[in-house]
Motif scaffolding. Structure first.
Motif, mmCIF file in Angstrom:
data_model
loop_
_atom_site.group_PDB
_atom_site.id
_atom_site.type_symbol
_atom_site.label_atom_id
_atom_site.label_comp_id
_atom_site.label_asym_id
_atom_site.label_seq_id
_atom_site.Cartn_x
_atom_site.Cartn_y
_atom_site.Cartn_z
ATOM 1 N N LEU A 1 0.861 -1.183 0.000
ATOM 2 C CA LEU A 1 0.000 0.000 0.000
ATOM 3 C C LEU A 1 0.892 1.225 0.000
ATOM 4 N N GLU A 2 0.591 2.181 -0.865
ATOM 5 C CA GLU A 2 1.345 3.423 -0.926
ATOM 6 C C GLU A 2 0.534 4.543 -0.300
ATOM 7 N N GLY A 3 1.220 5.436 0.410
ATOM 8 C CA GLY A 3 0.532 6.552 1.038
ATOM 9 C C GLY A 3 1.411 7.782 1.085
ATOM 10 N N ARG A 4 0.775 8.907 1.410
ATOM 11 C CA ARG A 4 1.504 10.165 1.511
ATOM 12 C C ARG A 4 0.676 11.166 2.291
ATOM 13 N N CYS A 5 1.345 12.214 2.702
ATOM 14 C CA CYS A 5 0.650 13.318 3.354
ATOM 15 C C CYS A 5 0.003 14.190 2.273
ATOM 16 N N LEU A 6 -0.745 15.186 2.679
ATOM 17 C CA LEU A 6 -1.465 16.046 1.745
ATOM 18 C C LEU A 6 -0.541 16.769 0.771
ATOM 19 N N CYS A 7 0.585 17.280 1.249
ATOM 20 C CA CYS A 7 1.487 18.030 0.367
ATOM 21 C C CYS A 7 2.469 17.138 -0.381
ATOM 22 N N GLN B 1 -9.060 13.202 21.430
ATOM 23 C CA GLN B 1 -7.771 13.469 20.789
ATOM 24 C C GLN B 1 -7.815 13.175 19.292
ATOM 25 N N CYS B 2 -8.409 12.078 18.903
ATOM 26 C CA CYS B 2 -8.520 11.759 17.475
ATOM 27 C C CYS B 2 -9.418 12.764 16.763
ATOM 28 N N ARG B 3 -10.509 13.159 17.409
ATOM 29 C CA ARG B 3 -11.389 14.161 16.785
ATOM 30 C C ARG B 3 -10.638 15.467 16.563
ATOM 31 N N LYS B 4 -9.909 15.920 17.554
ATOM 32 C CA LYS B 4 -9.162 17.177 17.411
ATOM 33 C C LYS B 4 -8.017 17.033 16.411
ATOM 34 N N GLY B 5 -7.295 15.917 16.466
ATOM 35 C CA GLY B 5 -6.166 15.708 15.571
ATOM 36 C C GLY B 5 -6.556 15.617 14.112
ATOM 37 N N HIS B 6 -7.765 15.133 13.841
ATOM 38 C CA HIS B 6 -8.225 14.995 12.461
ATOM 39 C C HIS B 6 -9.202 16.105 12.057
ATOM 40 N N LEU C 1 9.502 6.340 2.504
ATOM 41 C CA LEU C 1 10.253 6.458 1.256
ATOM 42 C C LEU C 1 10.882 7.834 1.087
ATOM 43 N N SER C 2 10.198 8.856 1.553
ATOM 44 C CA SER C 2 10.743 10.215 1.470
ATOM 45 C C SER C 2 10.113 11.068 2.555
ATOM 46 N N GLY C 3 10.853 12.086 2.963
ATOM 47 C CA GLY C 3 10.335 13.044 3.923
ATOM 48 C C GLY C 3 10.437 12.650 5.381
ATOM 49 N N LYS C 4 11.217 11.644 5.690
ATOM 50 C CA LYS C 4 11.319 11.202 7.089
ATOM 51 C C LYS C 4 11.658 12.368 8.022
ATOM 52 N N GLU C 5 12.496 13.276 7.543
ATOM 53 C CA GLU C 5 12.898 14.423 8.356
ATOM 54 C C GLU C 5 11.756 15.416 8.568
ATOM 55 N N ARG C 6 10.678 15.304 7.782
ATOM 56 C CA ARG C 6 9.517 16.190 7.905
ATOM 57 C C ARG C 6 8.495 15.660 8.894
ATOM 58 N N ILE C 7 8.672 14.420 9.373
ATOM 59 C CA ILE C 7 7.737 13.843 10.336
ATOM 60 C C ILE C 7 8.035 14.403 11.719
ATOM 61 N N LYS C 8 7.023 14.981 12.319
ATOM 62 C CA LYS C 8 7.120 15.498 13.682
ATOM 63 C C LYS C 8 6.230 14.654 14.581
ATOM 64 N N ALA C 9 6.616 14.563 15.843
ATOM 65 C CA ALA C 9 5.875 13.743 16.791
ATOM 66 C C ALA C 9 5.374 14.589 17.954
ATOM 67 N N GLY D 1 0.654 19.410 8.006
ATOM 68 C CA GLY D 1 -0.104 19.060 9.199
ATOM 69 C C GLY D 1 -0.873 17.747 9.129
ATOM 70 N N THR D 2 -0.752 17.011 8.037
ATOM 71 C CA THR D 2 -1.481 15.758 7.900
ATOM 72 C C THR D 2 -1.162 14.806 9.042
ATOM 73 N N SER D 3 -2.199 14.300 9.687
ATOM 74 C CA SER D 3 -2.050 13.285 10.726
ATOM 75 C C SER D 3 -1.745 11.958 10.030
ATOM 76 N N LEU D 4 -0.609 11.360 10.354
ATOM 77 C CA LEU D 4 -0.151 10.155 9.662
ATOM 78 C C LEU D 4 -0.273 8.884 10.488
#
Length: 112
Positions: free
Chosen positions: A5-11, A32-37, A55-63, A79-82
């Motif tokens: 399965l392939e996925g990505r954030c909005l941008c 929390q899920c309601r607010k986060g989404h 695959l790409s953007g690992k450095e763009r993931i914030k926790a 801001g996409t919740s991943l």
């Protein structure tokens, strides 16, 4: 269901693959899920951490630790919740993926 399965954030800054079938699909409606989404609920599928490949953007993931037991990950650019994961020993090998981020068509049992 496709085995990959392939996925990505909005941008598109963060791209990932899930290389095994997901399990334990759910719609969570905790505050929390309601607010986060920004929605009435969030839909997730769980996979083993070893089967999730960034695959790409690992450095763009914030926790963010949204509670003592839950860590949420999102794109720093759009801001996409991943992902979310629990820090209990039984959850150590698992990560939940926001189903809306998956681009590959698939059928989640029991989730419509």
């Amino acid at each position: 269901m496709s085995t990959v399965l392939e996925g990505r954030c909005l941008c598109g800054a963060i791209r990932f693959e899930i290389r095994a079938p997901m399990v334990k699909f759910s719609h969570c409606h905790c505050s929390q899920c309601r607010k986060g989404h920004g929605a009435a609920f969030a839909s997730y599928g769980r996979t083993r951490r070893k089967d999730l490949y960034i695959l790409s953007g690992k450095e763009r993931i914030k926790a963010y630790a949204s509670s003592e037991s839950v860590r949420r990950e999102f794109c720093a650019d759009c801001g996409t919740s991943l992902f979310w994961s629990g820090n209990s020993p039984e959850m150590a090998d698992w990560i939940s993926v926001a189903l809306g981020t998956i681009d590959t068509p698939f059928a989640a049992p029991g989730v419509r």
